[in-house]
Scaffold this motif. Structure first.
Motif, PDB file in Angstrom:
ATOM      1  N   ALA A 315      12.182  -8.274  -0.061  1.00  0.00           N
ATOM      2  CA  ALA A 315      13.507  -8.872   0.129  1.00  0.00           C
ATOM      3  C   ALA A 315      13.776  -9.965  -0.901  1.00  0.00           C
ATOM      4  CB  ALA A 315      13.620  -9.436   1.548  1.00  0.00           C
ATOM      5  N   GLU A 316      12.714 -10.661  -1.336  1.00  0.00           N
ATOM      6  CA  GLU A 316      12.850 -11.719  -2.335  1.00  0.00           C
ATOM      7  C   GLU A 316      12.963 -11.185  -3.752  1.00  0.00           C
ATOM      8  OE1 GLU A 316      10.151 -15.085   0.045  1.00  0.00           O
ATOM      9  OE2 GLU A 316       9.319 -13.950  -1.640  1.00  0.00           O
ATOM     10  N   GLY A 317      12.720  -9.869  -3.923  1.00  0.00           N
ATOM     11  CA  GLY A 317      12.774  -9.275  -5.263  1.00  0.00           C
ATOM     12  C   GLY A 317      11.565  -9.589  -6.106  1.00  0.00           C
ATOM     13  N   ARG A 318      10.442  -9.814  -5.472  1.00  0.00           N
ATOM     14  CA  ARG A 318       9.226 -10.153  -6.209  1.00  0.00           C
ATOM     15  C   ARG A 318       8.811  -8.986  -7.124  1.00  0.00           C
ATOM     16  NH1 ARG A 318       3.423 -11.901  -3.410  1.00  0.00           N
ATOM     17  NH2 ARG A 318       2.235 -12.058  -5.345  1.00  0.00           N
ATOM     18  N   ASP A 319       8.505  -9.304  -8.391  1.00  0.00           N
ATOM     19  CA  ASP A 319       8.067  -8.312  -9.385  1.00  0.00           C
ATOM     20  C   ASP A 319       9.019  -7.125  -9.457  1.00  0.00           C
ATOM     21  OD1 ASP A 319       5.684  -9.644 -10.244  1.00  0.00           O
ATOM     22  OD2 ASP A 319       4.740  -9.058  -8.370  1.00  0.00           O
ATOM     23  N   ALA A 320      10.308  -7.417  -9.483  1.00  0.00           N
ATOM     24  CA  ALA A 320      11.315  -6.361  -9.561  1.00  0.00           C
ATOM     25  C   ALA A 320      11.106  -5.517 -10.812  1.00  0.00           C
ATOM     26  CB  ALA A 320      12.708  -6.970  -9.563  1.00  0.00           C
ATOM     27  N   GLY A 321      11.152  -4.211 -10.657  1.00  0.00           N
ATOM     28  CA  GLY A 321      10.999  -3.303 -11.784  1.00  0.00           C
ATOM     29  C   GLY A 321       9.581  -2.964 -12.144  1.00  0.00           C
ATOM     30  N   ALA A 322       8.606  -3.520 -11.436  1.00  0.00           N
ATOM     31  CA  ALA A 322       7.194  -3.264 -11.747  1.00  0.00           C
ATOM     32  C   ALA A 322       6.649  -2.136 -10.879  1.00  0.00           C
ATOM     33  CB  ALA A 322       6.368  -4.526 -11.522  1.00  0.00           C
ATOM     34  N   TRP A 323       5.632  -1.457 -11.412  1.00  0.00           N
ATOM     35  CA  TRP A 323       4.812  -0.585 -10.581  1.00  0.00           C
ATOM     36  C   TRP A 323       3.850  -1.489  -9.811  1.00  0.00           C
ATOM     37  CZ3 TRP A 323       6.801   3.954 -10.204  1.00  0.00           C
ATOM     38  CH2 TRP A 323       7.316   4.653 -11.311  1.00  0.00           C
ATOM     39  N   ILE A 324       3.655  -1.208  -8.529  1.00  0.00           N
ATOM     40  CA  ILE A 324       2.899  -2.128  -7.676  1.00  0.00           C
ATOM     41  C   ILE A 324       1.695  -1.444  -7.048  1.00  0.00           C
ATOM     42  CG2 ILE A 324       3.004  -3.588  -5.613  1.00  0.00           C
ATOM     43  CD1 ILE A 324       6.050  -3.830  -6.161  1.00  0.00           C
ATOM     44  N   GLU A 325       0.553  -2.135  -7.138  1.00  0.00           N
ATOM     45  CA  GLU A 325      -0.640  -1.756  -6.392  1.00  0.00           C
ATOM     46  C   GLU A 325      -0.766  -2.752  -5.243  1.00  0.00           C
ATOM     47  OE1 GLU A 325      -5.027  -0.713  -7.816  1.00  0.00           O
ATOM     48  OE2 GLU A 325      -4.724  -2.882  -7.654  1.00  0.00           O
ATOM     49  N   LEU A 326      -0.708  -2.258  -4.013  1.00  0.00           N
ATOM     50  CA  LEU A 326      -0.699  -3.117  -2.828  1.00  0.00           C
ATOM     51  C   LEU A 326      -2.041  -3.052  -2.112  1.00  0.00           C
ATOM     52  CD1 LEU A 326       0.663  -4.880  -0.659  1.00  0.00           C
ATOM     53  CD2 LEU A 326       1.526  -2.767   0.378  1.00  0.00           C
ATOM     54  N   GLU A 327      -2.599  -4.229  -1.878  1.00  0.00           N
ATOM     55  CA  GLU A 327      -3.797  -4.338  -1.042  1.00  0.00           C
ATOM     56  C   GLU A 327      -3.384  -5.035   0.239  1.00  0.00           C
ATOM     57  OE1 GLU A 327      -7.798  -6.991  -1.122  1.00  0.00           O
ATOM     58  OE2 GLU A 327      -7.459  -5.762  -2.912  1.00  0.00           O
ATOM     59  N   LEU A 328      -3.473  -4.315   1.341  1.00  0.00           N
ATOM     60  CA  LEU A 328      -3.047  -4.826   2.634  1.00  0.00           C
ATOM     61  C   LEU A 328      -4.281  -5.189   3.451  1.00  0.00           C
ATOM     62  CD1 LEU A 328      -0.462  -5.268   4.350  1.00  0.00           C
ATOM     63  CD2 LEU A 328      -0.859  -3.001   5.324  1.00  0.00           C
ATOM     64  N   VAL A 329      -4.433  -6.470   3.724  1.00  0.00           N
ATOM     65  CA  VAL A 329      -5.584  -6.956   4.475  1.00  0.00           C
ATOM     66  C   VAL A 329      -5.206  -6.993   5.956  1.00  0.00           C
ATOM     67  CG1 VAL A 329      -7.228  -8.845   4.760  1.00  0.00           C
ATOM     68  CG2 VAL A 329      -6.312  -8.311   2.486  1.00  0.00           C
ATOM     69  N   VAL A 330      -5.914  -6.250   6.773  1.00  0.00           N
ATOM     70  CA  VAL A 330      -5.600  -6.165   8.198  1.00  0.00           C
ATOM     71  C   VAL A 330      -6.870  -6.354   9.012  1.00  0.00           C
ATOM     72  CG1 VAL A 330      -3.601  -4.662   7.877  1.00  0.00           C
ATOM     73  CG2 VAL A 330      -5.864  -3.652   8.141  1.00  0.00           C
ATOM     74  N   SER A 331      -6.678  -6.760  10.260  1.00  0.00           N
ATOM     75  CA  SER A 331      -7.824  -6.931  11.147  1.00  0.00           C
ATOM     76  C   SER A 331      -8.020  -5.732  12.060  1.00  0.00           C
ATOM     77  CB  SER A 331      -7.651  -8.194  11.998  1.00  0.00           C
ATOM     78  OG  SER A 331      -6.455  -8.124  12.749  1.00  0.00           O
ATOM     79  N   GLU A 332      -7.015  -4.840  12.076  1.00  0.00           N
ATOM     80  CA  GLU A 332      -7.088  -3.637  12.895  1.00  0.00           C
ATOM     81  C   GLU A 332      -6.556  -2.463  12.094  1.00  0.00           C
ATOM     82  OE1 GLU A 332      -8.375  -3.097  15.718  1.00  0.00           O
ATOM     83  OE2 GLU A 332      -8.742  -5.109  16.496  1.00  0.00           O
ATOM     84  N   ALA A 333      -6.931  -1.284  12.491  1.00  0.00           N
ATOM     85  CA  ALA A 333      -6.384  -0.086  11.859  1.00  0.00           C
ATOM     86  C   ALA A 333      -4.878  -0.032  12.067  1.00  0.00           C
ATOM     87  CB  ALA A 333      -7.047   1.159  12.440  1.00  0.00           C
ATOM     88  N   ILE A 334      -4.141   0.453  11.066  1.00  0.00           N
ATOM     89  CA  ILE A 334      -2.685   0.539  11.146  1.00  0.00           C
ATOM     90  C   ILE A 334      -2.296   1.887  11.732  1.00  0.00           C
ATOM     91  CG2 ILE A 334      -0.541   0.471   9.820  1.00  0.00           C
ATOM     92  CD1 ILE A 334      -1.967  -1.167   7.729  1.00  0.00           C
ATOM     93  N   ASP A 335      -1.325   1.862  12.614  1.00  0.00           N
ATOM     94  CA  ASP A 335      -0.809   3.105  13.184  1.00  0.00           C
ATOM     95  C   ASP A 335      -0.284   3.981  12.050  1.00  0.00           C
ATOM     96  OD1 ASP A 335       1.744   4.670  14.316  1.00  0.00           O
ATOM     97  OD2 ASP A 335       0.307   4.336  15.945  1.00  0.00           O
ATOM     98  N   PRO A 336      -0.606   5.295  12.028  1.00  0.00           N
ATOM     99  CA  PRO A 336      -0.168   6.180  10.929  1.00  0.00           C
ATOM    100  C   PRO A 336       1.337   6.141  10.690  1.00  0.00           C
ATOM    101  CG  PRO A 336      -1.805   7.287  12.271  1.00  0.00           C
ATOM    102  CD  PRO A 336      -1.479   6.003  12.978  1.00  0.00           C
ATOM    103  N   ALA A 337       2.131   6.097  11.766  1.00  0.00           N
ATOM    104  CA  ALA A 337       3.584   6.052  11.592  1.00  0.00           C
ATOM    105  C   ALA A 337       4.009   4.764  10.880  1.00  0.00           C
ATOM    106  CB  ALA A 337       4.271   6.165  12.953  1.00  0.00           C
TER     107      ALA A 337
END
Length: 417
Positions: A315-337
């Motif tokens: 929403a803030e437009g961070r790194d607009a126009g870039a290809w992004i590699e996202l590392e999501l740190v979670v404490s539980e498994a994420i629901d597939p949906a």
């Protein structure tokens, strides 16, 4: 003489399956604009034009279109050598036609370009004299000739030499570096005080900084060359293979121009460029780094506060126009949906990896239990509830669960009796 140095175009390469054709085409448009605005006399392309020995047809078409535009109808010199990714015969296939337009295409070490004369009455780039891996070039409007040592990727097989079959890795590395030094010294005999003396090759020079996007030239790093292998009488050494812009020496000036696009996320944050140098015999070499704007940048995100944090960044437009590699740190498994919803938040996500971590309390619980399967029913319930609702259950809910579990045990015990 003004020279532009570029390398490692890797036409046909993708980023985690994402097509880069549009960016590679935009790079050529930008490159042509640079050589025209800077009034470049000679373009050196130091290998790895393609990403594979069998590139797609559109990649070859883009390459030949680039050559035609860069050469300016034979008024500007263009030199191309094959890299370790290129098929030598494919790079030099159009050489007889290219030479008529002042374009030199060399696929193998020790090749000698054709010595050609332009049609009568036309001022075009021409090769005055040539031998194995060297030639003298005359460019219209430039008072000095260029003598170029052009050594395409010099593997043992392409050199058609067996350096040694009994050396250790260290001995092999030294032997290879010494062999390249002898070749360079031999060809450098053609350098003169009144010529612009240039070297271009595609190899790995000791001290160069690698990234993850260069696939190894040879397992074990045997094909490594010392900076001292290049002749001191050269004004400029234009190298290809390493994708990071970097300088490895001042006398002579030794440079990797780097790749025009970032081809792995290890290059996130790097600026891409071409190098322009001005050479006048007998005077210090002047260089200019010209940064490119045509390629999409790469960015690495590490979200430690869940998907809501990712949504906020978007929403803030961070790194607009870039290809992004996202590392999501979670404490539980994420629901597939929910994970699929995350993927659809932006087309710029090239790679999403989940990192499952435990907080200190869970670590202590897991250590006490020995393993996840041995957690108490109450602990498992708390984790399940948090995963589904996003919050910890209050004490009343936990007590209700405990009563239900006790009732279930009593029922199960009665049935067994």
């Amino acid at each position: 003489m003004r020279i532009l140095h570029t390398a490692d175009w890797h036409f046909g390469r993708t980023l985690e399956g994402r097509d880069r054709r549009e960016e590679q085409t935009a790079f050529i448009d930008e490159l042509v604009q640079i050589v025209e605005e800077k009034r470049v006399d000679l373009v050196l392309i130091a290998g790895d034009v393609y990403d594979s020995v069998n590139p797609p047809a559109w990649a070859e078409e883009l390459f030949y279109d680039a050559l035609e535009r860069l050469s300016a109808g034979g008024k500007r010199g263009v030199v191309v050598i094959a890299g370790n990714h290129d098929q030598p015969e494919r790079v030099r296939a159009a050489a007889p036609l290219a030479y008529q337009h002042g374009i030199v295409l060399l696929g193998l070490p020790k090749e000698a370009p054709f010595v050609s004369a332009p049609p009568a009455g036309e001022e075009r780039v021409r090769i005055i004299e040539a031998g194995p891996s060297w030639f003298e070039l005359a460019i219209p409007g430039v008072p000095h000739h260029a003598v170029v040592i052009a050594l395409p990727y010099p593997s043992e097989s392409r050199l058609k030499e067996l350096i040694s079959e009994r050396f250790t890795q260290e001995e092999m590395q030294q032997a290879f570096s010494e062999r390249i030094a002898r070749l360079m010294n031999e060809y450098a005999q053609k350098f003169r005080e009144d010529t612009v003396n240039l070297v271009t090759s595609h190899l790995f020079v000791m001290g160069g900084m690698e990234s993850e996007s260069e696939r190894p030239i040879q397992i074990g790093g045997a094909l490594t060359v010392a900076p001292s292998a290049f002749p001191a009488s050269a004004h400029y050494v234009a190298l290809g293979h390493l994708h990071r812009l970097q300088k490895l020496g001042d006398a002579p000036l030794i440079r990797y121009s780097g790749s025009p696009l970032a081809y792995s996320f290890s290059e996130a944050g790097q600026s891409k460029a071409v190098v322009v140098v001005d050479v006048i015999p007998g005077e210090p070499v002047r260089e200019e780094i010209v940064y490119l704007a045509s390629g999409r940048p790469l960015a690495r995100w590490k979200a430690t506060e869940g998907i809501a944090q990712v949504e906020k960044w978007l929403a803030e437009g961070r790194d607009a126009g870039a290809w992004i590699e996202l590392e999501l740190v979670v404490s539980e498994a994420i629901d597939p949906a929910e994970f699929q919803r995350l993927r659809k938040l932006s087309d710029d996500f090239v790679k999403i990896q989940r990192v499952l971590v435990r907080d200190e309390e869970e670590k202590q619980e897991a250590q006490a239990a020995g393993k996840r399967e041995e957690l108490s029913p109450e602990q498992l319930f708390r984790r399940f509830y948090e995963r589904k609702r996003g919050v910890q259950p209050d004490q009343r809910v936990v007590e209700l669960f405990a009563r239900l579990m006790a009732s279930a045990r009593e029922t199960e015990g009665g049935e067994r009796e």
